[in-house]
Design an enzyme around this catalytic site. Structure first.
Site, PDB file in Angstrom:
ATOM      1  N   SER A 142       0.881  -1.177   0.000  1.00  0.00           N
ATOM      2  CA  SER A 142       0.000   0.000   0.000  1.00  0.00           C
ATOM      3  C   SER A 142       0.909   1.214   0.000  1.00  0.00           C
ATOM      4  O   SER A 142       2.099   1.102   0.338  1.00  0.00           O
ATOM      5  CB  SER A 142      -0.847  -0.003   1.282  1.00  0.00           C
ATOM      6  OG  SER A 142      -1.444   1.259   1.516  1.00  0.00           O
ATOM      7  N   TYR A 155      -2.179  -1.085  10.476  1.00  0.00           N
ATOM      8  CA  TYR A 155      -2.130  -1.223   9.016  1.00  0.00           C
ATOM      9  C   TYR A 155      -0.806  -0.696   8.470  1.00  0.00           C
ATOM     10  O   TYR A 155      -0.145  -1.336   7.649  1.00  0.00           O
ATOM     11  CB  TYR A 155      -3.324  -0.465   8.421  1.00  0.00           C
ATOM     12  CG  TYR A 155      -3.553  -0.669   6.941  1.00  0.00           C
ATOM     13  CD1 TYR A 155      -4.317  -1.746   6.476  1.00  0.00           C
ATOM     14  CD2 TYR A 155      -3.045   0.219   6.003  1.00  0.00           C
ATOM     15  CE1 TYR A 155      -4.553  -1.923   5.118  1.00  0.00           C
ATOM     16  CE2 TYR A 155      -3.276   0.047   4.638  1.00  0.00           C
ATOM     17  CZ  TYR A 155      -4.029  -1.023   4.205  1.00  0.00           C
ATOM     18  OH  TYR A 155      -4.258  -1.194   2.859  1.00  0.00           O
TER      19      TYR A 155
HETATM   20  P1  NAD Z   1     -11.412  -6.315   0.114  1.00  0.00           P
HETATM   21  O1  NAD Z   1     -12.027  -6.165   1.451  1.00  0.00           O
HETATM   22  O2  NAD Z   1     -12.225  -6.094  -1.114  1.00  0.00           O
HETATM   23  O3  NAD Z   1     -10.750  -7.771  -0.028  1.00  0.00           O
HETATM   24  C1  NAD Z   1     -10.067  -8.390   1.035  1.00  0.00           C
HETATM   25  C2  NAD Z   1      -9.911  -9.868   0.744  1.00  0.00           C
HETATM   26  O4  NAD Z   1      -9.201 -10.480   1.832  1.00  0.00           O
HETATM   27  C3  NAD Z   1     -11.256 -10.602   0.618  1.00  0.00           C
HETATM   28  O5  NAD Z   1     -11.164 -11.599  -0.368  1.00  0.00           O
HETATM   29  C4  NAD Z   1     -11.390 -11.276   2.000  1.00  0.00           C
HETATM   30  O6  NAD Z   1     -12.209 -12.437   1.994  1.00  0.00           O
HETATM   31  C5  NAD Z   1      -9.935 -11.616   2.293  1.00  0.00           C
HETATM   32  N1  NAD Z   1      -9.696 -11.837   3.719  1.00  0.00           N
HETATM   33  C6  NAD Z   1      -9.787 -10.932   4.727  1.00  0.00           C
HETATM   34  N2  NAD Z   1      -9.530 -11.551   5.918  1.00  0.00           N
HETATM   35  C7  NAD Z   1      -9.270 -12.853   5.633  1.00  0.00           C
HETATM   36  C8  NAD Z   1      -8.940 -13.997   6.427  1.00  0.00           C
HETATM   37  N3  NAD Z   1      -8.821 -13.939   7.764  1.00  0.00           N
HETATM   38  N4  NAD Z   1      -8.756 -15.173   5.809  1.00  0.00           N
HETATM   39  C9  NAD Z   1      -8.885 -15.259   4.465  1.00  0.00           C
HETATM   40  N5  NAD Z   1      -9.199 -14.224   3.666  1.00  0.00           N
HETATM   41  C10 NAD Z   1      -9.376 -13.044   4.244  1.00  0.00           C
HETATM   42  O7  NAD Z   1     -10.137  -5.361   0.149  1.00  0.00           O
HETATM   43  P2  NAD Z   1      -9.216  -4.686  -0.996  1.00  0.00           P
HETATM   44  O8  NAD Z   1      -9.385  -3.233  -0.898  1.00  0.00           O
HETATM   45  O9  NAD Z   1      -9.372  -5.366  -2.287  1.00  0.00           O
HETATM   46  O10 NAD Z   1      -7.788  -4.999  -0.376  1.00  0.00           O
HETATM   47  C11 NAD Z   1      -6.921  -5.998  -0.889  1.00  0.00           C
HETATM   48  C12 NAD Z   1      -5.507  -5.662  -0.471  1.00  0.00           C
HETATM   49  O11 NAD Z   1      -5.152  -4.399  -1.035  1.00  0.00           O
HETATM   50  C13 NAD Z   1      -5.309  -5.530   1.039  1.00  0.00           C
HETATM   51  O12 NAD Z   1      -4.064  -6.065   1.404  1.00  0.00           O
HETATM   52  C14 NAD Z   1      -5.327  -4.024   1.239  1.00  0.00           C
HETATM   53  O13 NAD Z   1      -4.622  -3.644   2.383  1.00  0.00           O
HETATM   54  C15 NAD Z   1      -4.635  -3.575  -0.020  1.00  0.00           C
HETATM   55  N6  NAD Z   1      -4.861  -2.169  -0.384  1.00  0.00           N
HETATM   56  C16 NAD Z   1      -6.107  -1.711  -0.663  1.00  0.00           C
HETATM   57  C17 NAD Z   1      -6.269  -0.388  -1.029  1.00  0.00           C
HETATM   58  C18 NAD Z   1      -7.596   0.188  -1.391  1.00  0.00           C
HETATM   59  O14 NAD Z   1      -7.682   1.422  -1.573  1.00  0.00           O
HETATM   60  N7  NAD Z   1      -8.644  -0.583  -1.532  1.00  0.00           N
HETATM   61  C19 NAD Z   1      -5.167   0.461  -1.079  1.00  0.00           C
HETATM   62  C20 NAD Z   1      -3.914  -0.044  -0.771  1.00  0.00           C
HETATM   63  C21 NAD Z   1      -3.772  -1.368  -0.437  1.00  0.00           C
END
Ligand code: NAD
Length: 260
Positions: A142, A155
């Site tokens: 991130s 985080y």
């Molecule tokens: P999201 O909530 O859409 O997806 C999260 C995924 O992780 C889902 O498939 C969920 O089922 C899985 N998950 C969560 N806890 C779990 C567990 N205990 N066991 C198994 N699976 C689990 O989130 P996203 O925004 O797509 O985020 C995905 C990644 O991208 C994360 O690492 C997040 O930190 C990172 N990220 C997101 C953003 C953003 O703006 N959305 C920005 C930077 C980084």
């Protein structure tokens, strides 16, 4: 481009992970999607991908907040795919609160899911990659792996940890055919961010659309969200022959956030 290759994408039942899984499958890669959610919805997505991209797509729902859960996931992936060439560590959760009132159990679960699970899957899948002489490890970090924001102590700590871990794995494998890189998105509109948009809108007493604008305006100079497809395209590039000498990097996709 990735015909004959296999990929495990953790946390790919929604958001960025799903975008990455779809992009890899679109290149002919066999994929195991992973994560929690409604089994019927997940199965429909899996079947849709199989049909659209004509590749086998599997799903595993292991909870990867424990070492045992990570082992179960890796075993399921190796059994279904016959070996994992591309590992995308992407699962993640968020909790927003000042440090002094940050619940210790939230700290533990964020560190377990956002950082420690990346270590377990990597350590378990590296031997197979080494044996085959080729591997791609892509960690979704991130911008918060590079800079900080208030109220996100766990985080930010976890994501800085992911960037550090990425460098170590890259160096340890620099001479083989294995690369390890981190992707550092800014705001991507996914369920994880939707909660923060709603909280912002509520705090300001405005509709969600205005909350989203406020969130973007604060940190992301482009004032546009990146999409899961944008991140998927970068993951595909990192798996391509042109990226064979890119390793140990942390690549921002952040509309200028970290240029400030
Ligand atoms: P999201 O909530 O859409 O997806 C999260 C995924 O992780 C889902 O498939 C969920 O089922 C899985 N998950 C969560 N806890 C779990 C567990 N205990 N066991 C198994 N699976 C689990 O989130 P996203 O925004 O797509 O985020 C995905 C990644 O991208 C994360 O690492 C997040 O930190 C990172 N990220 C997101 C953003 C953003 O703006 N959305 C920005 C930077 C980084």
């Amino acid at each position: 481009m990735l015909k004959g290759k296999t990929a495990l994408v953790t946390g790919s039942t929604s958001g960025i992970g799903l975008g990455i899984a779809r992009a890899l499958a679109g290149q002919g890669c066999q994929v195991m999607i992973h994560g929690l959610g409604d089994p019927a919805v997940i199965n429909a997505e899996r079947e849709a991908m199989t049909e659209e991209f004509s590749v086998p797509v599997f799903h595993d729902g292991s909870d990867i907040s424990t070492a045992e859960g990570c082992s179960a996931l890796v075993s399921a992936a190796e059994q279904a795919l016959g070996g994992v060439d591309i590992l995308v560590n992407n699962a993640g959760i968020q909790h927003v609160s000042p440090t002094e009132s940050f619940p210790p159990e939230k700290w533990d679960s964020i560190l377990a899911i956002n950082l420690t699970s990346y270590f377990h899957t990597t350590r378990l899948l590296l031997p197979g990659m080494k044996q085959r002489g080729w591997g791609r490890i892509i960690n979704t970090a991130s911008v918060h792996g590079l800079v900080a924001s208030i109220n996100k102590v766990a985080y930010v700590a976890a994501k800085h940890g992911v960037v550090g871990m990425t460098k170590v794995i890259a160096l340890e494998n620099a001479e083989g055919g294995i690369t390890c890189n981190a992707i550092c998105p800014g705001w991507v509109n996914t369920p994880l961010v939707q909660a923060q948009i709603e909280a912002r809108a509520q705090a300001l007493g405005v509709p969600n659309e205005e909350g989203a604008k406020d969130l973007l305006g604060e940190k992301q100079p482009s004032k546009r969200f990146a999409s899961p497809e944008d991140i998927g395209a970068l993951a595909v590039f990192l798996c391509s022959p042109a990226a064979q000498n890119i390793t140990g990097t942390a690549l921002p996709v952040d509309g200028g956030w970290t240029a400030q």
